[in-house]
Scaffold this active site. Structure first.
Site, mmCIF file in Angstrom:
data_model
loop_
_atom_site.group_PDB
_atom_site.id
_atom_site.type_symbol
_atom_site.label_atom_id
_atom_site.label_comp_id
_atom_site.label_asym_id
_atom_site.label_seq_id
_atom_site.Cartn_x
_atom_site.Cartn_y
_atom_site.Cartn_z
ATOM 1 N N HIS A 119 22.341 -51.817 -0.985
ATOM 2 C CA HIS A 119 23.338 -52.723 -0.411
ATOM 3 C C HIS A 119 23.793 -52.297 0.987
ATOM 4 C CE1 HIS A 119 23.423 -54.534 -4.423
ATOM 5 N NE2 HIS A 119 23.617 -55.601 -3.699
ATOM 6 N N HIS A 177 16.953 -42.478 -12.066
ATOM 7 C CA HIS A 177 18.006 -41.798 -11.309
ATOM 8 C C HIS A 177 19.382 -42.139 -11.874
ATOM 9 C CE1 HIS A 177 20.643 -40.428 -8.154
ATOM 10 N NE2 HIS A 177 19.654 -39.660 -7.748
ATOM 11 N N GLU A 208 22.070 -39.602 -13.337
ATOM 12 C CA GLU A 208 23.463 -39.811 -12.926
ATOM 13 C C GLU A 208 24.143 -41.019 -13.559
ATOM 14 O OE1 GLU A 208 23.737 -39.687 -8.638
ATOM 15 O OE2 GLU A 208 22.634 -37.793 -8.583
ATOM 16 N N HIS A 240 14.622 -34.107 -8.328
ATOM 17 C CA HIS A 240 15.110 -34.412 -9.679
ATOM 18 C C HIS A 240 14.018 -34.163 -10.721
ATOM 19 C CE1 HIS A 240 19.012 -35.823 -8.614
ATOM 20 N NE2 HIS A 240 18.570 -36.799 -7.849
HETATM 21 CO CO CO Z 1 19.778 -37.950 -6.662
#
Ligand code: CO
Length: 292
Positions: A119, A177, A208, A240
């Site tokens: 965004h 993610h 997350e 990650h």
């Molecule tokens: Co990250």
């Protein structure tokens, strides 16, 4: 006689004026198209091959169109700059294209969901179409998952690329993610549902967002799973995937699952390395490029 000459001269004058006007309009700004590929970025060198796959496919699908990269993460850009690799932010890359006289720009976001980063990109990139001397047209393509069809295609692509030695009773756990800060986090739950319909031993958790690894462990136990294939569900198998998913630190997914008695095997491949996933991104780019 004089009248006729006047008429003819006027006619020639208007013809010339018209032609000159067209030339001036065209000469001012000849259409010049470019594609900007925008990723979060990664400093893991082995993970950067995912970007090469995308770039090759984009160049194949849009031959002769100038293609550039931008990385969203300032931390990663700074880290790479110290190694002599200069990557621009999306805003700097767009400003550079503007300076170089590009008139029509298609921006492809290599994000998985339309979350915070997408965004921000969408909002800022659009402004380059409103500036004096800015682009005549700028369009921003959707990231990977923007419709139910995208999710089904992505789920099938992930299933198709599971290592061949996986047995049906083995689980596959995708690592998305996830985001705490955006409603599009719910897309991961939708993906989870679609994956489960296709294969009840394929699971998804996020780093997350929701669901977390802790929400999935009881489900793996319920199914009496012994072996779990860990697969990143992010464009690149970067930090990650290498640390939070398959690393040896105590809170990595591998450590958590090891402690619970599961055997883990990690697949260190980003989704941008799967041709069927890249096709989804390319289709999103095609949709906007054709309307430039
Ligand atoms: Co990250």
């Amino acid at each position: 006689m004089g009248k006729r000459i006047l008429c003819a001269s006027l006619f020639v004058f208007f013809l010339l004026a018209g032609a000159l006007h067209c030339l001036a309009a065209a000469g001012e700004k000849p259409p010049k198209k470019a594609i900007l590929l925008v990723a979060f970025g990664t400093s893991v060198i082995e993970a950067q091959k995912s970007f090469n796959v995308i770039e090759t496919e984009v160049k194949k699908s849009f031959p002769g169109v100038e293609t550039r990269w931008a990385f969203e993460s300032r931390i990663i850009r700074t880290k790479l700059a110290k190694e002599g690799k200069v990557f621009l932010s999306p805003e700097s890359a767009l400003a550079q294209l503007m300076d170089e006289g590009y008139t029509q720009v298609a921006v492809l976001s290599l994000q998985t969901i339309p979350g915070v980063e997408f965004h921000r990109l969408n909002q800022n990139a659009r402004l380059f179409g409103q500036m004096v001397g800015g682009f005549d047209k700028i369009r921003i393509a959707w990231p990977l998952l923007s419709s139910h069809e995208d999710m089904e295609r992505a789920a099938k692509a992930m299933l198709k690329n599971i290592p061949a030695e996986r047995k049906p009773q083995d689980a596959v756990l995708l690592m998305g993610h996830g985001t705490e800060k955006h409603p599009s986090d719910a897309i991961y739950l939708a993906m989870y549902g679609i994956l489960q319909e296709l294969d009840p031993n394929v699971f998804l958790a996020t780093v997350e967002g929701y669901p977390s690894i802790n929400a999935v462990v009881p489900k793996l136990k319920e199914k009496k799973v012994k072996k779990v294939y860990l697969v990143p569900f992010m464009a690149v198998a970067g930090d990650h995937a290498r640390n939070d998913m398959s690393g040896n630190k105590p809170d990595s997914w591998k450590s958590v699952l090891d402690k619970e008695g599961f055997t883990c095997e990690a697949v260190l491949k980003g989704t941008a390395e799967y041709p069927e996933i890249v096709d989804i991104w390319i289709d999103h780019l095609r949709e906007i490029f054709d309307r430039l």
